[in-house]
Design an enzyme around this catalytic site. Structure first.
Site, PDB file in Angstrom:
ATOM      1  NE  ARG A  92      -2.812  -0.329   3.320  1.00 46.76           N
ATOM      2  CZ  ARG A  92      -3.752  -1.276   3.279  1.00 46.76           C
ATOM      3  NH1 ARG A  92      -4.790  -1.128   2.493  1.00 46.76           N
ATOM      4  NH2 ARG A  92      -3.643  -2.365   4.023  1.00 46.76           N
ATOM      5  CE1 TYR A  93       0.233   4.225   4.129  1.00 48.32           C
ATOM      6  CE2 TYR A  93       0.357   1.921   4.796  1.00 48.32           C
ATOM      7  CZ  TYR A  93      -0.248   3.161   4.875  1.00 48.32           C
ATOM      8  OH  TYR A  93      -1.339   3.325   5.679  1.00 48.32           O
ATOM      9  NE  ARG A  96       4.610   2.003   6.086  1.00 44.49           N
ATOM     10  CZ  ARG A  96       4.577   3.216   5.531  1.00 44.49           C
ATOM     11  NH1 ARG A  96       5.520   3.596   4.677  1.00 44.49           N
ATOM     12  NH2 ARG A  96       3.595   4.062   5.805  1.00 44.49           N
ATOM     13  CB  CYS A 105      -6.093 -15.020  15.435  1.00 47.02           C
ATOM     14  SG  CYS A 105      -5.957 -13.885  14.057  1.00 47.02           S
ATOM     15  CB  CYS A 109     -10.578  -9.234  17.927  1.00 43.47           C
ATOM     16  SG  CYS A 109      -8.886  -9.574  18.434  1.00 43.47           S
ATOM     17  CB  CYS A 112     -11.216  -9.245  13.411  1.00 39.31           C
ATOM     18  SG  CYS A 112      -9.905  -9.514  12.218  1.00 39.31           S
ATOM     19  NE  ARG A 114      -5.675  -7.711   6.892  1.00 37.58           N
ATOM     20  CZ  ARG A 114      -4.531  -7.309   7.466  1.00 37.58           C
ATOM     21  NH1 ARG A 114      -4.041  -7.982   8.481  1.00 37.58           N
ATOM     22  NH2 ARG A 114      -3.886  -6.256   7.011  1.00 37.58           N
ATOM     23  CG  ASP A 274     -10.433  -0.620  10.509  1.00 32.38           C
ATOM     24  OD1 ASP A 274     -10.180   0.526  10.090  1.00 32.38           O
ATOM     25  OD2 ASP A 274      -9.574  -1.382  10.995  1.00 32.38           O
ATOM     26  CG  ASP A 311      -6.124   1.514   8.080  1.00 28.99           C
ATOM     27  OD1 ASP A 311      -5.462   1.679   7.036  1.00 28.99           O
ATOM     28  OD2 ASP A 311      -5.682   0.955   9.100  1.00 28.99           O
ATOM     29  CE  LYS A 318      -2.278   1.720  10.352  1.00 27.98           C
ATOM     30  NZ  LYS A 318      -1.917   0.982   9.139  1.00 27.98           N
TER      31      LYS A 318
HETATM   32  S1  SF4 Z   1      -7.774  -8.139  15.100  1.00 29.67           S
HETATM   33 FE1  SF4 Z   1      -8.209  -9.882  13.750  1.00 29.67          FE
HETATM   34  S2  SF4 Z   1      -6.222 -10.462  12.903  1.00 29.67           S
HETATM   35 FE2  SF4 Z   1      -5.830  -9.234  14.739  1.00 29.67          FE
HETATM   36  S3  SF4 Z   1      -5.650 -10.722  16.429  1.00 29.67           S
HETATM   37 FE3  SF4 Z   1      -7.773 -10.002  16.392  1.00 29.67          FE
HETATM   38  S4  SF4 Z   1      -8.818 -11.541  15.137  1.00 29.67           S
HETATM   39 FE4  SF4 Z   1      -6.633 -11.778  14.702  1.00 29.67          FE
END
Ligand code: SF4
Length: 350
Positions: A92-93, A96, A105, A109, A112, A114, A274, A311, A318
């Site tokens: 994206r940048y 990097r 994971c 979360c 999340c 993603r 997000d 973001d 960002k």
């Molecule tokens: S935010 Fe998403 S990618 Fe990051 S640790 Fe939590 S579940 Fe995993």
């Protein structure tokens, strides 16, 4: 002998552990069918079952509100796909790239960004895809830093991490390897001396960025895991997500930032939530985020100040969205606001 506690992955296990509301069973089944669920023993042990608003539960226990999808929410809220030239890479940048070695994971979360692509069923890069991703990095001399993300790269074995880091380290223009992870808090025992050694490469700088959202996540075990990384010469930064009902008040946010600094971890980013599907109940307004940043700037050491960032949806990167302390008066002179909210002319009037 009691069996060691295990990661809770199914609603039946959550119910047994007193973490699922039986009356909402049908709705929670639908949530779990859509989005991955995992609560590690370390996180489950932190949850106060008597508190219906427990901030750790709010981050990991599925909620029927996740079925409410808002029109502005999107499956790829930060626009990874728009910048993915080969599988596993997001460029994206200019200087990097992200390298996503895994979509798994330790704990999932509920907010999340993603969430549509990660989970226990997410396929890791095949050896051929991994070669292509590393080949892409090698072919782009402008890439100075590689960010290992996912999923969570620290769920990989020390052996696999060592191989990946060694291959990155062999690329002369890659100088910095940054690892984004929640493992030191979610599963601190995984940060073994062997894993720490695997992250280091001669002549390259490795940074670890810890994702933590509440001071209670920094248990003694988590602090020990971070100390093993830092004592081995790996600097640590943090990223936190501003979450309604988790850390959206000045005391809680301040306590988190102080706890991080006490662990020798420099707060780096405070992310605005997000637009991930089904996460509106966990997002705050940007105005609230700015108020909180003002509140902690006045009260806490400069070491405790993260950058509040958004973001930009669509993959535009960002941008800082923290409060602005500099303005101009009608005559065009600068006015600078101090941490008490008082305005001062700059330069000061004679
Ligand atoms: S935010 Fe998403 S990618 Fe990051 S640790 Fe939590 S579940 Fe995993």
């Amino acid at each position: 002998m009691n069996a060691a506690p295990k990661t809770l992955r199914h609603l039946s296990e959550l119910s047994e552990a007193g973490l699922a509301d039986g009356e909402k069973q049908a709705a929670l089944e639908r949530v779990a069918a859509q989005y991955a669920v995992a609560i590690t023993p370390a996180m489950a042990a932190l949850i106060d079952r008597t508190d219906p608003h427990d901030p750790i539960a709010r981050q990991f226990v599925p909620d029927a509100a996740e079925l409410d999808r808002q029109p502005e929410e999107m499956p790829d809220p930060i626009g990874d796909d728009a910048h993915s030239p080969v599988a596993g890479i997001v460029h994206r940048y200019p200087d990097r790239v992200l390298l996503k070695l895994t979509g798994v994971c330790a704990a999932y979360c509920r907010f999340c960004f993603r969430r549509e692509t990660i989970g226990p069923g997410a396929k890791p890069l095949t050896p051929r895809q991994r070669d292509a991703a590393l080949g892409y990095i090698a072919a782009h001399p402008e890439i100075w830093e590689v960010v290992l993300t996912g999923g969570d790269p620290l769920v990989l074995s020390a052996r696999r991490l060592k191989q990946a880091i060694a291959r990155l380290a062999a690329i002369p223009h890659v100088k910095v390897i940054r690892v984004h992870t929640r493992v030191p808090v979610a599963d601190p025992a995984r940060i073994t001396p062997e894993l720490v050694r695997a992250l280091k490469a001669p002549g390259k700088a490795t940074y670890v960025v810890l994702h933590a959202n509440h001071a209670r996540e920094l248990t003694d075990a988590a602090r020990g895991a971070c100390a093993r990384l830092i004592d081995a010469g790996i600097p640590m930064l943090s990223q936190s997500v501003l979450l309604a009902g988790v850390n959206d008040d000045p005391q809680t946010l301040g306590a988190l930032m102080r706890a991080l600094v006490e662990c020798r971890i420099k707060p780096y980013y405070l992310h605005h939530g997000d637009l991930a599907p089904g996460t509106a109940h966990l997002r705050t307004s940007i105005e609230r985020g700015q108020e909180l940043m003002r509140a902690i700037r006045g009260r806490l050491s400069g070491l405790c100040q993260p950058s509040y960032v958004l973001d930009i949806p669509g993959g535009h990167g960002k941008s800082p969205i923290g409060p602005d302390y500099l303005s101009r008066d009608d005559a065009g002179r600068y006015r600078i606001e101090d941490f008490n909210g008082a305005l001062h002319c700059y330069p000061p009037p004679k």
